[in-house]
Design a protein around this motif. Structure first.
Motif, PDB file in Angstrom:
ATOM      1  N   ASP A 150       9.612   7.850  25.668  1.00 33.94           N
ATOM      2  CA  ASP A 150      10.090   6.532  26.096  1.00 33.94           C
ATOM      3  C   ASP A 150      10.038   5.485  25.000  1.00 33.94           C
ATOM      4  O   ASP A 150      10.548   4.375  25.179  1.00 33.94           O
ATOM      5  N   VAL A 151       9.365   5.775  23.894  1.00 30.60           N
ATOM      6  CA  VAL A 151       9.280   4.807  22.802  1.00 30.60           C
ATOM      7  C   VAL A 151       9.475   5.542  21.479  1.00 30.60           C
ATOM      8  O   VAL A 151       8.702   6.430  21.139  1.00 30.60           O
ATOM      9  N   GLN A 152      10.527   5.185  20.773  1.00 34.16           N
ATOM     10  CA  GLN A 152      10.892   5.832  19.518  1.00 34.16           C
ATOM     11  C   GLN A 152      10.911   4.794  18.397  1.00 34.16           C
ATOM     12  O   GLN A 152      10.781   3.590  18.637  1.00 34.16           O
ATOM     13  N   ILE A 153      11.088   5.252  17.177  1.00 34.15           N
ATOM     14  CA  ILE A 153      11.042   4.353  16.019  1.00 34.15           C
ATOM     15  C   ILE A 153      12.171   4.663  15.055  1.00 34.15           C
ATOM     16  O   ILE A 153      12.560   5.824  14.887  1.00 34.15           O
ATOM     17  N   ILE A 154      12.716   3.616  14.448  1.00 25.37           N
ATOM     18  CA  ILE A 154      13.662   3.732  13.339  1.00 25.37           C
ATOM     19  C   ILE A 154      12.943   3.198  12.109  1.00 25.37           C
ATOM     20  O   ILE A 154      12.515   2.042  12.083  1.00 25.37           O
ATOM     21  N   PHE A 155      12.799   4.029  11.099  1.00 27.29           N
ATOM     22  CA  PHE A 155      12.017   3.655   9.928  1.00 27.29           C
ATOM     23  C   PHE A 155      12.845   2.833   8.941  1.00 27.29           C
ATOM     24  O   PHE A 155      14.078   2.833   8.972  1.00 27.29           O
ATOM     25  N   GLN A 156      12.139   2.166   8.041  1.00 27.26           N
ATOM     26  CA  GLN A 156      12.775   1.277   7.079  1.00 27.26           C
ATOM     27  C   GLN A 156      13.609   2.034   6.053  1.00 27.26           C
ATOM     28  O   GLN A 156      14.731   1.638   5.747  1.00 27.26           O
ATOM     29  N   ASP A 157      13.067   3.123   5.524  1.00 27.48           N
ATOM     30  CA  ASP A 157      13.707   3.817   4.412  1.00 27.48           C
ATOM     31  C   ASP A 157      14.511   5.016   4.923  1.00 27.48           C
ATOM     32  O   ASP A 157      13.923   6.032   5.323  1.00 27.48           O
ATOM     33  N   PRO A 158      15.834   4.937   4.905  1.00 27.79           N
ATOM     34  CA  PRO A 158      16.630   6.069   5.407  1.00 27.79           C
ATOM     35  C   PRO A 158      16.585   7.271   4.477  1.00 27.79           C
ATOM     36  O   PRO A 158      17.016   8.356   4.858  1.00 27.79           O
ATOM     37  N   TYR A 159      16.071   7.102   3.264  1.00 25.94           N
ATOM     38  CA  TYR A 159      15.970   8.217   2.321  1.00 25.94           C
ATOM     39  C   TYR A 159      14.703   9.029   2.567  1.00 25.94           C
ATOM     40  O   TYR A 159      14.706  10.254   2.461  1.00 25.94           O
ATOM     41  N   ALA A 160      13.599   8.342   2.877  1.00 23.56           N
ATOM     42  CA  ALA A 160      12.312   9.017   3.020  1.00 23.56           C
ATOM     43  C   ALA A 160      12.055   9.507   4.445  1.00 23.56           C
ATOM     44  O   ALA A 160      11.172  10.339   4.650  1.00 23.56           O
ATOM     45  N   SER A 161      12.790   8.990   5.426  1.00 21.21           N
ATOM     46  CA  SER A 161      12.484   9.312   6.824  1.00 21.21           C
ATOM     47  C   SER A 161      13.201  10.547   7.343  1.00 21.21           C
ATOM     48  O   SER A 161      13.009  10.937   8.493  1.00 21.21           O
ATOM     49  N   LEU A 162      14.037  11.179   6.507  1.00 18.47           N
ATOM     50  CA  LEU A 162      14.771  12.375   6.925  1.00 18.47           C
ATOM     51  C   LEU A 162      14.343  13.561   6.064  1.00 18.47           C
ATOM     52  O   LEU A 162      14.240  13.445   4.841  1.00 18.47           O
ATOM     53  N   SER A 163      14.094  14.691   6.698  1.00 16.39           N
ATOM     54  CA  SER A 163      13.675  15.877   5.960  1.00 16.39           C
ATOM     55  C   SER A 163      14.846  16.431   5.152  1.00 16.39           C
ATOM     56  O   SER A 163      15.918  16.707   5.709  1.00 16.39           O
ATOM     57  N   PRO A 164      14.682  16.630   3.854  1.00 16.88           N
ATOM     58  CA  PRO A 164      15.784  17.176   3.044  1.00 16.88           C
ATOM     59  C   PRO A 164      16.056  18.646   3.322  1.00 16.88           C
ATOM     60  O   PRO A 164      17.090  19.174   2.894  1.00 16.88           O
ATOM     61  N   ARG A 165      15.143  19.303   4.040  1.00 13.98           N
ATOM     62  CA  ARG A 165      15.293  20.742   4.308  1.00 13.98           C
ATOM     63  C   ARG A 165      16.090  21.031   5.575  1.00 13.98           C
ATOM     64  O   ARG A 165      16.426  22.178   5.843  1.00 13.98           O
ATOM     65  N   LEU A 166      16.348  19.986   6.376  1.00 11.06           N
ATOM     66  CA  LEU A 166      17.048  20.180   7.644  1.00 11.06           C
ATOM     67  C   LEU A 166      18.454  19.609   7.566  1.00 11.06           C
ATOM     68  O   LEU A 166      18.677  18.556   6.961  1.00 11.06           O
ATOM     69  N   ALA A 167      19.400  20.311   8.188  1.00 10.02           N
ATOM     70  CA  ALA A 167      20.755  19.774   8.300  1.00 10.02           C
ATOM     71  C   ALA A 167      20.743  18.590   9.258  1.00 10.02           C
ATOM     72  O   ALA A 167      19.828  18.426  10.073  1.00 10.02           O
ATOM     73  N   ALA A 168      21.775  17.756   9.173  1.00  7.36           N
ATOM     74  CA  ALA A 168      21.824  16.537   9.976  1.00  7.36           C
ATOM     75  C   ALA A 168      21.727  16.836  11.471  1.00  7.36           C
ATOM     76  O   ALA A 168      21.030  16.146  12.218  1.00  7.36           O
ATOM     77  N   GLY A 169      22.413  17.883  11.916  1.00  2.00           N
ATOM     78  CA  GLY A 169      22.359  18.236  13.328  1.00  2.00           C
ATOM     79  C   GLY A 169      20.966  18.663  13.769  1.00  2.00           C
ATOM     80  O   GLY A 169      20.539  18.362  14.883  1.00  2.00           O
ATOM     81  N   GLU A 170      20.252  19.352  12.891  1.00  2.00           N
ATOM     82  CA  GLU A 170      18.878  19.756  13.203  1.00  2.00           C
ATOM     83  C   GLU A 170      17.952  18.548  13.277  1.00  2.00           C
ATOM     84  O   GLU A 170      17.043  18.499  14.107  1.00  2.00           O
TER      85      GLU A 170
END
Length: 339
Positions: free
Chosen positions: A108-128
């Motif tokens: 019920d409570v999620q977060i959007i982080f400041q840095d879009p570069y550091a908050s996404l795993s480089p090992r996962l595809a966008a859909g994953e």
């Protein structure tokens, strides 16, 4: 973000019960103890913060760097464990939940982080990345998850064929759209936005802010929006809470705060906003000195060491954040002896 300020209509806080209630929230960091040295006092990053967020409302936390905005937001989610205080979401106390109970409540409570570069795993595809929350909570079959991910991509303005790309193949604005889609995946009631556009170009900032507003209008999401860019805050907010040295010094609806600020610190912050018309003289108010240390805050009003109207009472007595007479029909609370 110099576009006209949109009319957000009636403030949801005036017509709906609170979704989030934060009462006397504190987060103190104990200083490391050094050999043969005196123990230093704890750092009072957040010290007695109280506020509410209604359903479908955007409450923005603003203030200069180091005032405790992000610590407050992460303490609400228990990404940082608060020292004390109460955090209630839909009437349920979050601070007493076990780690497993809190994990389930984070649907019920999620977060959007400041840095879009550091908050996404480089090992996962966008859909994953977008489908990971659905997989973690065991929601839907694999086919249904893929369909929902494609639907989420469309909602945030990404092409479905980008599902199999990796984060390094996206621009900064597209990566932040991925973060928004991930936060939206579980249909949350509240999204904490931790300076979600500060790392983006100005032209992209407007697109992302407008996207957040469109999603709020469609799904009724509430936002706790952390920012230092007051132009962005004015565009997206219903209410604004101004923080200084770990405390809230003024809370008001957006239009009241920007047209008739009461606290001297708020006035100084607003005077620093760039004026787009070069023929309009800027009335600058300079903030004197450096912020005091949160490990050793001043007595009385914490702002008195930099305040242009401070008097002796300000050094001795801490002002209470209390309601002030206002021409608006909404809330306007100020922590100042003279305003």
């Amino acid at each position: 973000m110099n576009a006209p300020v949109p009319d957000s209509g009636a403030n949801p806080a005036a017509t709906s019960p609170s979704l989030l209630e934060v009462t006397n929230l504190k987060k103190h960091y104990a200083a490391p103890k050094r050999w043969l040295s005196k123990q230093t006092p704890p750092v009072q990053a957040v010290d007695g913060v109280s506020f509410t967020v209604a359903r479908s409302e955007t409450l923005s936390l603003v203030g200069e760097s180091g005032c405790g905005k992000t610590t407050t937001a992460k303490s609400v989610m228990r990404l940082i464990e608060p020292t004390s205080g109460s955090v209630q979401l839909d009437g349920e106390e979050l601070t007493t939940l076990s780690p497993e109970q809190m994990r389930l409540r984070r649907r019920d409570v999620q977060i959007i982080f400041q840095d879009p570069y550091a908050s996404l795993s480089p090992r996962l595809a966008a859909g994953e990345i977008v489908g990971e929350p659905l997989r973690n909570f065991g929601m839907h079959s694999r086919v249904e998850r893929r369909e929902r991910v494609a639907w989420l991509f469309g909602k945030v303005g990404l092409r479905p064929e980008a599902i199999n790309r990796y984060p390094h193949e996206f621009s900064g604005g597209q990566r932040q759209r991925l973060g928004i889609a991930r936060a939206l995946a579980l249909n949350p009631k509240l999204i904490v936005c931790d300076e979600p556009v500060s790392a983006l170009d100005v032209s992209v900032q407007a697109q992302v802010v407008n996207l957040l507003m469109d999603l709020q209008a469609e799904f009724g999401i509430a936002y706790l929006f952390v920012a230092h860019d007051l132009a962005v805050v004015r565009h997206i907010s219903h209410r604004v809470a101004v923080m200084y040295l770990g405390r809230i010094v003024e809370v008001a609806d957006r239009d009241t705060l920007f047209s008739a600020p009461r606290h001297p610190y708020t006035e100084i912050l607003l005077s620093a906003v760039p004026v787009p018309n070069p023929r309009t003289p800027a009335q600058r108010m300079l903030l004197q000195g450096d912020p005091p240390s949160p490990a050793n805050p001043p007595s009385g009003c914490r702002f008195h060491t930099r305040c242009p109207i401070a008097k002796d009472i300000c050094k001795q007595q801490d002002p209470v954040l209390s309601e002030r007479d206002s021409a608006s029909t909404g809330e306007h609370r100020v922590a100042c002896h003279f305003r």
